[in-house]
Write a protein that holds these residues in place. Structure first.
Motif, PDB file in Angstrom:
ATOM      1  N   LEU B  29       7.156  -2.336   5.529  1.00 55.09           N
ATOM      2  CA  LEU B  29       6.507  -3.436   4.816  1.00 55.09           C
ATOM      3  C   LEU B  29       5.349  -4.000   5.636  1.00 55.09           C
ATOM      4  CD1 LEU B  29       7.050  -4.888   2.117  1.00 55.09           C
ATOM      5  CD2 LEU B  29       8.200  -6.670   3.430  1.00 55.09           C
ATOM      6  N   VAL B  30       5.576  -4.149   6.941  1.00 54.60           N
ATOM      7  CA  VAL B  30       4.514  -4.664   7.810  1.00 54.60           C
ATOM      8  C   VAL B  30       3.333  -3.694   7.843  1.00 54.60           C
ATOM      9  CG1 VAL B  30       3.911  -5.241  10.207  1.00 54.60           C
ATOM     10  CG2 VAL B  30       6.056  -6.073   9.219  1.00 54.60           C
ATOM     11  N   ALA B  31       3.661  -2.399   7.921  1.00 55.75           N
ATOM     12  CA  ALA B  31       2.586  -1.401   7.927  1.00 55.75           C
ATOM     13  C   ALA B  31       1.797  -1.458   6.619  1.00 55.75           C
ATOM     14  CB  ALA B  31       3.178  -0.008   8.131  1.00 55.75           C
ATOM     15  N   LEU B  32       2.514  -1.615   5.520  1.00 57.40           N
ATOM     16  CA  LEU B  32       1.862  -1.721   4.211  1.00 57.40           C
ATOM     17  C   LEU B  32       0.970  -2.962   4.171  1.00 57.40           C
ATOM     18  CD1 LEU B  32       1.804  -0.492   1.300  1.00 57.40           C
ATOM     19  CD2 LEU B  32       3.529  -2.205   0.710  1.00 57.40           C
ATOM     20  N   ALA B  33       1.505  -4.075   4.665  1.00 57.89           N
ATOM     21  CA  ALA B  33       0.742  -5.318   4.671  1.00 57.89           C
ATOM     22  C   ALA B  33      -0.513  -5.161   5.522  1.00 57.89           C
ATOM     23  CB  ALA B  33       1.602  -6.461   5.208  1.00 57.89           C
ATOM     24  N   PHE B  34      -0.381  -4.424   6.621  1.00 58.30           N
ATOM     25  CA  PHE B  34      -1.534  -4.231   7.509  1.00 58.30           C
ATOM     26  C   PHE B  34      -2.665  -3.495   6.788  1.00 58.30           C
ATOM     27  CE2 PHE B  34      -3.798  -1.648  10.691  1.00 58.30           C
ATOM     28  CZ  PHE B  34      -4.325  -2.673  11.456  1.00 58.30           C
ATOM     29  N   THR B  35      -2.286  -2.513   5.977  1.00 58.00           N
ATOM     30  CA  THR B  35      -3.317  -1.708   5.309  1.00 58.00           C
ATOM     31  C   THR B  35      -3.777  -2.321   3.980  1.00 58.00           C
ATOM     32  OG1 THR B  35      -1.596  -0.393   4.261  1.00 58.00           O
ATOM     33  CG2 THR B  35      -2.496   0.463   6.310  1.00 58.00           C
ATOM     34  N   ALA B  36      -3.144  -3.399   3.562  1.00 59.17           N
ATOM     35  CA  ALA B  36      -3.440  -3.977   2.248  1.00 59.17           C
ATOM     36  C   ALA B  36      -4.939  -4.223   2.009  1.00 59.17           C
ATOM     37  CB  ALA B  36      -2.641  -5.264   2.042  1.00 59.17           C
ATOM     38  N   PRO B  37      -5.699  -4.757   2.994  1.00 58.74           N
ATOM     39  CA  PRO B  37      -7.114  -5.056   2.724  1.00 58.74           C
ATOM     40  C   PRO B  37      -7.925  -3.828   2.324  1.00 58.74           C
ATOM     41  CG  PRO B  37      -6.409  -6.143   4.734  1.00 58.74           C
ATOM     42  CD  PRO B  37      -5.287  -5.235   4.327  1.00 58.74           C
ATOM     43  N   LEU B  38      -7.393  -2.628   2.591  1.00 60.70           N
ATOM     44  CA  LEU B  38      -8.124  -1.415   2.225  1.00 60.70           C
ATOM     45  C   LEU B  38      -8.091  -1.176   0.727  1.00 60.70           C
ATOM     46  CD1 LEU B  38      -6.855   0.978   5.052  1.00 60.70           C
ATOM     47  CD2 LEU B  38      -8.899  -0.462   5.035  1.00 60.70           C
ATOM     48  N   PHE B  39      -7.102  -1.690   0.044  1.00 61.42           N
ATOM     49  CA  PHE B  39      -7.000  -1.355  -1.372  1.00 61.42           C
ATOM     50  C   PHE B  39      -6.753  -2.540  -2.306  1.00 61.42           C
ATOM     51  CE2 PHE B  39      -3.114  -0.227   0.921  1.00 61.42           C
ATOM     52  CZ  PHE B  39      -2.185  -1.044   0.313  1.00 61.42           C
ATOM     53  N   VAL B  40      -6.774  -3.783  -1.793  1.00 63.20           N
ATOM     54  CA  VAL B  40      -6.661  -4.922  -2.724  1.00 63.20           C
ATOM     55  C   VAL B  40      -7.938  -5.748  -2.670  1.00 63.20           C
ATOM     56  CG1 VAL B  40      -4.150  -5.033  -2.518  1.00 63.20           C
ATOM     57  CG2 VAL B  40      -5.593  -6.488  -1.068  1.00 63.20           C
ATOM     58  N   SER B  41      -8.106  -6.590  -3.695  1.00 64.40           N
ATOM     59  CA  SER B  41      -9.340  -7.364  -3.807  1.00 64.40           C
ATOM     60  C   SER B  41      -9.357  -8.534  -2.827  1.00 64.40           C
ATOM     61  CB  SER B  41      -9.486  -7.905  -5.228  1.00 64.40           C
ATOM     62  OG  SER B  41      -8.538  -8.940  -5.410  1.00 64.40           O
ATOM     63  N   ARG B  42     -10.516  -9.158  -2.679  1.00 66.13           N
ATOM     64  CA  ARG B  42     -10.666 -10.269  -1.736  1.00 66.13           C
ATOM     65  C   ARG B  42      -9.745 -11.428  -2.093  1.00 66.13           C
ATOM     66  NH1 ARG B  42     -16.029 -13.901  -0.459  1.00 66.13           N
ATOM     67  NH2 ARG B  42     -15.008 -15.186   1.120  1.00 66.13           N
ATOM     68  N   SER B  43      -9.602 -11.705  -3.396  1.00 62.86           N
ATOM     69  CA  SER B  43      -8.774 -12.861  -3.767  1.00 62.86           C
ATOM     70  C   SER B  43      -7.300 -12.583  -3.451  1.00 62.86           C
ATOM     71  CB  SER B  43      -8.965 -13.212  -5.239  1.00 62.86           C
ATOM     72  OG  SER B  43      -8.297 -12.271  -6.049  1.00 62.86           O
ATOM     73  N   VAL B  44      -6.880 -11.339  -3.558  1.00 64.97           N
ATOM     74  CA  VAL B  44      -5.503 -11.013  -3.181  1.00 64.97           C
ATOM     75  C   VAL B  44      -5.313 -11.199  -1.674  1.00 64.97           C
ATOM     76  CG1 VAL B  44      -3.749  -9.197  -3.077  1.00 64.97           C
ATOM     77  CG2 VAL B  44      -5.162  -9.453  -5.123  1.00 64.97           C
ATOM     78  N   VAL B  45      -6.316 -10.779  -0.894  1.00 60.52           N
ATOM     79  CA  VAL B  45      -6.239 -10.979   0.557  1.00 60.52           C
ATOM     80  C   VAL B  45      -6.104 -12.468   0.881  1.00 60.52           C
ATOM     81  CG1 VAL B  45      -7.548 -10.816   2.723  1.00 60.52           C
ATOM     82  CG2 VAL B  45      -7.444  -8.855   1.173  1.00 60.52           C
ATOM     83  N   GLN B  46      -6.861 -13.290   0.151  1.00 58.00           N
ATOM     84  CA  GLN B  46      -6.774 -14.743   0.383  1.00 58.00           C
ATOM     85  C   GLN B  46      -5.386 -15.278   0.022  1.00 58.00           C
ATOM     86  OE1 GLN B  46     -10.093 -16.113  -1.940  1.00 58.00           O
ATOM     87  NE2 GLN B  46     -11.516 -16.004  -0.191  1.00 58.00           N
ATOM     88  N   ASP B  47      -4.845 -14.775  -1.089  1.00 52.65           N
ATOM     89  CA  ASP B  47      -3.497 -15.219  -1.480  1.00 52.65           C
ATOM     90  C   ASP B  47      -2.458 -14.799  -0.445  1.00 52.65           C
ATOM     91  OD1 ASP B  47      -4.620 -16.287  -3.667  1.00 52.65           O
ATOM     92  OD2 ASP B  47      -3.540 -15.086  -5.150  1.00 52.65           O
ATOM     93  N   LEU B  48      -2.600 -13.568   0.040  1.00 51.45           N
ATOM     94  CA  LEU B  48      -1.649 -13.101   1.051  1.00 51.45           C
ATOM     95  C   LEU B  48      -1.777 -13.925   2.338  1.00 51.45           C
ATOM     96  CD1 LEU B  48      -1.926  -9.232   0.572  1.00 51.45           C
ATOM     97  CD2 LEU B  48       0.034 -10.684   0.022  1.00 51.45           C
ATOM     98  N   PHE B  49      -3.005 -14.299   2.673  1.00 52.29           N
ATOM     99  CA  PHE B  49      -3.231 -15.163   3.830  1.00 52.29           C
ATOM    100  C   PHE B  49      -2.469 -16.485   3.663  1.00 52.29           C
ATOM    101  CE2 PHE B  49      -5.580 -18.698   5.744  1.00 52.29           C
ATOM    102  CZ  PHE B  49      -5.668 -18.288   7.067  1.00 52.29           C
ATOM    103  N   PHE B  50      -2.611 -17.050   2.465  1.00 49.91           N
ATOM    104  CA  PHE B  50      -1.911 -18.303   2.167  1.00 49.91           C
ATOM    105  C   PHE B  50      -0.399 -18.132   2.326  1.00 49.91           C
ATOM    106  CE2 PHE B  50       0.359 -20.731  -1.147  1.00 49.91           C
ATOM    107  CZ  PHE B  50       0.102 -22.017  -0.700  1.00 49.91           C
ATOM    108  N   ILE B  51       0.133 -17.059   1.758  1.00 45.27           N
ATOM    109  CA  ILE B  51       1.573 -16.815   1.829  1.00 45.27           C
ATOM    110  C   ILE B  51       2.031 -16.689   3.287  1.00 45.27           C
ATOM    111  CG2 ILE B  51       3.360 -15.094   1.341  1.00 45.27           C
ATOM    112  CD1 ILE B  51       1.986 -14.589  -1.340  1.00 45.27           C
TER     113      ILE B  51
END
Ligand SMILES: Nc1ncnc2c1ncn2[C@@H]1O[C@H](COP(=O)(O)OP(=O)(O)O)[C@@H](O)[C@H]1O
Ligand SMILES: [Mg+2]
Lengths: 239, 361
Positions: B29-51
Motif C-alpha cells: 500500500l505504501v509503495a502504491l501510495a508513493f507512485t500515486a502521483p504518476l497516475f492520478v490527477s493534481r486534485s487527487v494528490v491534494q486530497d491524499l495530502f489532506f488525508i
C-alpha cells in the motif's frame, strides 16, 4: 542491619489516626505476620512502607537507606514488592504482560531478559493456563494470585502480602502457604497481613498486632497468640 | 530456584496469525501510495495530502488520549506554532521550506517542554482545559507578530515553494508545472511523515516504554508500585506527539502557503475533526485513526454542500459511535474477525516441565 526499620511512623486521615508512632524492625530473611481487626490500619501501614501514601511523621529505612521521601517506584526498584488487598491488575493487559511490567520495570531489565522468569512465576503461582488472557477477565481469586505473581516479578527483597488467603478453599490455602514458604526459603523477607491465622502462623515466626493504628503486641507467634489482647480482638475468629 | 532453570522452553512473540501477510499488504500500500502521483490527477494528490496530514494529527492525538490517557483539546497549539515557525524560517530567515518544516517541528517540541510543566500539574478535565488555554495564549501572542502579518496573517514569499528542494527535479522528471510539482513533493513529505509517525508509534508500543504506558493507563497506583514512573512516561509521549504535530502543521502550511492565527490555531480543524477521526475509527489502536480518516474524508465530500449541517451530522455520528461502538469501527471489525494489522500483545507460548504444572481453578 535490618532490611526494614520503621521509627515513630505516624499518619492521620483528617481526625482519624491510622498509624500512631509505629516502630518495628524486620531482619533480613525474617517472616512477620501483621494482625488486627478491620480498620486497624494494616493496609495503610503497607501503603506507608511502599510510599503510595506519605508519612506525616517518622522515618522508614529500607536496606540501610532512608526511603521516607522516596516515591513508590524508587522503593520498588530498591526491592520492596507488594500486593494490594483489593487487587489492582492492569486490566487491558494479559496476565503475562502484567508480570512483564513488573519484571521489566521493577528489576530494571529488558522485556527479553525477564520473559522466562515471568513465565516461571506464572507456573509457580498456578496462573500459567491464563497467561494470555486479559487480566480484566479474571475472577477475584485469580486476581489475588496475579497480585502475588506480579509482585514476585519485580524480584523483591521484601514482599508485603495483604490478605491474599481470604476466600480460598482448604486445598488452595495449602498450596498458597507452600508457595509463600518457597519464596521465603529463597531468602525473601516477608510481611503478611492475614486474617486466616492458621495459614499465617504456618509461615511466620513473629506477629505484630495493630489496633487503632498502634502496635499493641510484637513477639513470637505463641506468645502473641496466647496474649489476652489478641484473644479479645479475635474472639469468634478461628485461632 | 534450580528446578526452574531447565524449564526454559518459553517463547514470547507479538506476531499473530496473518501478521506477516498484513505487513506485506501495508508495504504494498505504501509503495502504491508513493507512485500515486504518476497516475492520478493534481486534485487527487491534494486530497491524499489532506488525508495523510490529518492521519498524522490523528495518530498523535490517539497516542496521547488512547495510550497515555492525556485528553488534549489544545493540539492546535503545536499545529499553529509549527506552522508559524516554518513561516518565520522561510519569510524572515530565507530558509528553504523543507528545512523550515524541520524548524517547525523542533519549535513545537520546544514549546511542549514548558507547557508540559504547566499541564502535567492538572488532572482529568483540568488537563484538557489547560491545553486549550495554552493554545489560546500562543494564538493571541502570535497574532501580535507584525512581521508575520499580525492578526490578519500573511503569505509565503512568491516563488518560495517553487524553489523548494526537489520541486524543480520533480517538475522536470514528471513533466509537470511548478505548482503541481510542489503539491507532489508536499504529498511525498506527508507520506513520509505518516509512515515514520505510524512506524515510530508502533515501535514505541512494542517497546518496554509502551508496556509501561499501558500499565499507567490501566492503573496508575499499581504501575507506580511495580517501578513505572508515570510522569516520565507521559511526558515522553507528550513531547513526541508535539514534535510530530508540529511537523504536520508546518507541512500543511507549506502546501497552503498562506497563514493566519485563526486558521493555524483553529479548534475545529486541528482538534475537533481529529478527535472525530480517532473516536469513529477506534481509540487506542493504530488502525482506528486510519479507518477514521477515510470515513471522515468520505463524509466531508458527501456533506460538503450542506454548510453548518455538516458539523451537526459529524457530531451526531460521533455521538452514535461513542454510544453504540465505543471502540470505534475498527473495534467492531477486530472483535468479529480477530484481525490486527499492528499487533502489540506479548503472547507467551511454550510448556512448563510436567512436574511444575499446577491446576489453576
Ligand atoms: N485514603 C483514605 N482516606 C481516608 N481514610 C482512609 C483511607 N484509607 C483508609 N482509611 C481509613 O483508615 C482506617 C484504616 O484502614 P486500613 O488501613 O485499610 O485498615 P485495615 O487494612 O487494617 O483493615 C479505616 O478506618 C479506613 O476507613
Ligand atoms: Mg486492609
Amino acid at each position: 542491619m535490618p532490611i526494614l526499620a520503621l521509627d515513630q511512623v505516624s499518619k492521620s486521615f483528617g481526625a482519624l489516626k491510622v498509624a500512631d508512632q509505629i516502630s518495628f524492625a524486620l531482619e533480613k530473611g525474617e517472616a512477620l505476620g501483621v494482625i488486627g481487626p478491620n480498620g486497624a490500619g494494616k493496609s495503610t501501614l503497607f501503603n506507608l512502607i511502599t510510599g503510595n501514601i506519605r508519612v506525616d511523621a517518622g522515618t522508614i529505612r529500607f536496606d540501610g537507606e532512608d526511603v521516607t521521601r522516596q516515591p513508590p517506584m524508587a522503593r520498588c526498584l530498591a526491592g520492596v514488592g507488594r500486593t494490594f488487598q483489593i487487587p489492582q491488575p492492569f486490566e487491558q493487559l494479559t496476565v503475562f504482560e502484567n508480570l512483564l511490567v513488573g519484571g521489566a520495570f521493577g528489576s530494571r531489565k529488558t522485556e527479553k531478559d525477564v520473559g522466562e522468569r515471568c513465565a516461571d512465576i506464572l507456573v509457580e503461582t498456578g496462573l500459567y493456563p491464563k497467561a494470555n488472557q486479559l487480566a480484566g477477565s479474571l475472577g477475584l481469586l485469580q486476581r489475588k494470585r496475579l497480585e502475588l505473581a506480579r509482585a514476585l516479578a519485580t524480584d523483591p527483597k521484601i514482599l508485603l502480602l495483604d490478605e491474599i488467603a481470604g476466600g480460598l478453599t482448604e486445598g488452595e490455602c495449602q498450596e498458597l502457604v507452600e508457595t509463600i514458604r518457597n519464596i521465603h526459603r529463597r531468602g525473601v523477607s516477608i510481611i503478611w497481613v492475614e486474617h486466616v491465622l492458621h495459614a499465617l502462623n504456618s509461615v511466620v515466626s513473629r506477629l505484630v498486632v495493630l489496633h487503632f493504628g498502634r502496635v499493641i503486641g510484637d513477639g513470637d507467634t505463641e506468645t502473641i497468640m496466647a496474649s489476652k489482647d489478641v484473644r479479645e480482638i479475635y474472639l469468634g475468629i478461628d485461632v | 530456584m534450580s528446578d526452574h532453570i531447565s524449564s526454559s522452553s518459553w517463547t514470547v512473540s507479538t506476531r499473530t496469525r496473518g501478521s506477516a501477510f498484513s505487513m506485506l499488504a501495508i508495504l504494498a500500500l505504501v509503495a502504491l501510495a508513493f507512485t500515486a502521483p504518476l497516475f492520478v490527477s493534481r486534485s487527487v494528490v491534494q486530497d491524499l495530502f489532506f488525508i495523510l496530514t490529518m492521519l498524522v494529527l490523528a495518530q498523535c492525538w490517539n497516542l496521547l488520549a488512547g495510550y497515555a490517557g492525556l485528553v488534549s483539546v489544545g493540539q492546535q497549539a503545536f499545529v499553529g506554532f509549527g506552522a508559524y515557525a516554518m513561516f518565520a524560517g522561510v519569510s524572515l530567515l530565507g530558509m528553504d521550506p523543507m528545512a523550515a518544516i524541520l524548524l517547525g517541528g523542533l519549535a513545537a517540541l520546544a514549546l511542549s517542554v514548558p507547557t508540559a510543566f504547566f499541564v502535567f500539574r492538572l488532572q482529568g478535565a483540568y488537563f484538557a482545559i489547560g491545553t486549550w488555554v495554552i493554545a489560546e495564549i500562543v494564538r493571541l501572542s502570535l497574532a501580535q507578530w507584525k512581521a508575520l502579518g499580525g492578526g490578519t496573517g500573511t503569505s509565503l514569499p512568491s516563488g518560495a515553494t517553487r524553489d523548494m528542494i526537489g520541486v524543480r527535479l520533480v517538475a522536470d522528471l514528471l513533466g509537470v508545472r511548478g505548482p503541481q510539482a510542489t503539491d507532489i513533493v508536499c504529498y511525498w513529505l506527508a507520506l513520509l511523515l505518516a509512515v515514520v509517525t505510524i512506524g515510530s508509534i508502533y515501535k514505541l508500543l512494542r517497546s518496554k516504554q509502551g508496556l509501561g504506558l499501558a500499565a499507567v493507563r490501566d492503573n496508575r497506583e499499581a504501575a507506580r508500585s511495580v517501578g513505572v514512573d508515570p510522569t516520565w512516561t507521559k511526558s515522553f509521549v507528550y513531547l513526541v506527539a508535539a514534535l510530530a504535530t508540529g511537523l504536520a502543521g508546518a507541512l500543511i502550511y507549506v502546501q497552503k502557503a498562506r497563514i493566519s492565527p485563526d486558521a493555524a490555531f483553529s479548534v475545529p480543524d486541528w482538534t475537533a475533526y481529529v478527535i472525530f477521526i480517532v473516536v469513529i475509527g477506534g481509540i487506542g489502536t493504530i488502525e482506528g485513526p486510519i479507518i477514521g480518516v477515510i470515513v471522515f474524508y468520505i463524509l466531508q465530500n458527501l456533506l460538503a454542500d450542506y454548510g453548518s449541517w455538516y458539523l451537526l451530522i459529524l457530531g451526531l455520528i460521533g455521538i452514535l459511535v461513542m454510544l453504540f461502538a465505543p471502540r470505534g469501527l475498527w473495534g467492531l471489525f477486530t472483535d468479529r474477525t480477530g484481525i490486527q494489522l499492528f499487533p502489540v500483545r506479548r503472547i507467551l507460548a511454550g510448556q512448563p516441565k510436567p512436574k511444575d504444572i499446577r491446576g489453576s481453578d
